[in-house]
Motif scaffolding. Structure first.
Motif, PDB file in Angstrom:
ATOM      1  N   TYR A 118     -20.368 -30.892 -53.982  1.00 25.12           N
ATOM      2  CA  TYR A 118     -20.638 -31.002 -52.439  1.00 25.12           C
ATOM      3  C   TYR A 118     -20.176 -29.759 -51.723  1.00 25.12           C
ATOM      4  O   TYR A 118     -20.741 -29.002 -51.016  1.00 25.12           O
ATOM      5  CB  TYR A 118     -20.509 -32.104 -51.852  1.00 25.12           C
ATOM      6  N   GLN A 164     -22.285 -26.860 -50.359  1.00 25.35           N
ATOM      7  CA  GLN A 164     -22.540 -26.663 -48.804  1.00 25.35           C
ATOM      8  C   GLN A 164     -22.006 -25.068 -48.266  1.00 25.35           C
ATOM      9  O   GLN A 164     -22.434 -24.533 -47.542  1.00 25.35           O
ATOM     10  CB  GLN A 164     -21.242 -27.428 -48.063  1.00 25.35           C
ATOM     11  N   LYS A 214     -30.758 -28.969 -48.387  1.00 24.07           N
ATOM     12  CA  LYS A 214     -30.075 -30.106 -48.407  1.00 24.07           C
ATOM     13  C   LYS A 214     -29.417 -30.273 -50.004  1.00 24.07           C
ATOM     14  O   LYS A 214     -29.991 -29.810 -50.801  1.00 24.07           O
ATOM     15  CB  LYS A 214     -30.813 -31.410 -48.123  1.00 24.07           C
TER      16      LYS A 214
END
Lengths: 140, 211
Positions: free
Chosen positions: A117, A121, A132
């Protein structure tokens, strides 16, 4: 940076039909456990793809595996500064990947969820479109 | 025999616009086919079915679809499911009529177990699954939920091929070549002084090659 090895035509049209609409292909994870999905259509330049790739690799250090699911195969031409209109199309300046909404851009595997993640990101911040993070799920 | 029961109604309208109207109304269109009977377009409640879709067994076990307004029992298997590319919500389900003795071919997910005990992982390698699912042929009532691959004794660089694994009884995978299912990948640049940009193993996938 990514660019085609061999090309048939130096200059292309904008090919907006390759950008508009949802992506019927490349919309599910095929290689890794985690991925970054485009939520809107757009053109991603070879520099942006490379910047996001470097960001991912810096974050995960020596772990994991990364797949790049898009390729910049569309040349974008540009006229030089202070040149009057006309006299033909400008010369190719850079390469872009035409991305439809829903397309998977990057995939990752071999790392834990927190690190994936974090990396994705940071990579998303280098891209000009909303994205996303998706995780491999049951039946998909 | 069937763990899952799906409530459905007969769908009178077919086509793109009718299906969109149904989805807007919280329904999920689907179809039942096969078994030498006519196709049966159905509609289901989206919220109920979407919960079932998150269960692994729903994808590999025999189901019963109770269709209001239609006689007879529909013992089926989920043959295909379509999802919206943006929202990742189910948009259509295909059910195929089967009987317990039918021989069917299904995609079954591959799961690596004992990865924490794997000596290769302890030495810095990573479990890299090459095939995330296998196309298995078996009886309809004995489709395995998943195929487990034991990584407990795999060294760094070791591979598991299709002929190395023991499949559940009555299950077989047709193959021409002894393809790799997973390996314990050696991280690129491990132990060397290469630049950190090049450290992670990285593959560029050509457009559409993985479809």
């Amino acid at each position: 940076m990514l660019q085609p090895k061999k090309i048939r035509w130096r200059k292309h049209h904008k090919e907006l039909q390759r950008i508009r609409g949802k992506s019927p292909r490349g919309a599910s994870l095929n290689f890794g456990q985690y991925g970054l999905k485009a939520m809107e259509p757009g053109r991603i330049t070879a520099r942006q793809i490379e910047a996001a790739r470097i960001t991912i690799n810096r974050h995960v250090r020596r772990q994991g595996r990364v797949w790049i699911r898009i390729f910049p195969d569309l040349p974008v031409s540009k006229k030089p500064a202070e040149v009057r209109m006309g006299k033909g199309k400008g010369s190719p300046e850079y390469w872009v990947a035409a991305v439809k909404a829903g397309r998977i851009l990057y995939e990752m595997d071999g790392i834990d969820e927190e690190m994936a993640y974090g990396a994705l990101q940071r990579a998303a911040a280098k891209l000009p479109i909303r994205t996303k993070i998706v995780v491999r799920g049951v039946g998909r | 025999m069937t763990d899952f029961i799906v409530e459905a109604e007969l769908r009178e309208e077919t086509g793109r616009s009718a299906a969109r109207r149904l989805r807007r109304a919280g329904k999920l269109p689907g179809i039942i086919y096969g078994g030498d009977k006519p196709d049966l377009p159905i509609t289901m409640d989206y919220n109920t079915v979407s919960k079932l879709l998150n269960e692994e067994l729903f994808h590999t076990s025999m189901l019963e679809v109770k269709v209001k307004g239609s006689r007879g029992k529909n013992t089926v298997m989920l043959k295909d499911s379509q999802y919206d590319p943006l929202k990742d919500t189910a948009t259509h389900l295909d059910f195929m009529r089967v009987s317990a003795s039918d021989s069917i071919t299904m995609d079954v997910p591959v799961v690596a177990i004992n990865t924490e005990k794997c000596p290769g992982v302890a030495m810095g390698g990573m479990v890299s699954i090459i095939r995330h699912s296998l196309e298995v042929s078996c009886r309809a009532d004995s489709v395995p939920e998943h195929i487990e691959i034991d990584c407990g004794a795999l060294e760094l660089g070791a591979s598991v091929h299709i002929e190395d694994i023991t499949l559940p009884a009555g299950t077989e995978v047709h193959h021409d070549v002894n393809f790799t299912i997973l390996n314990i990948a050696v991280p690129k640049g491990a132990g060397s002084a290469e630049s950190e940009e090049e450290d992670a193993v990285e593959t560029e996938v050509e457009n559409g090659s993985a479809e």
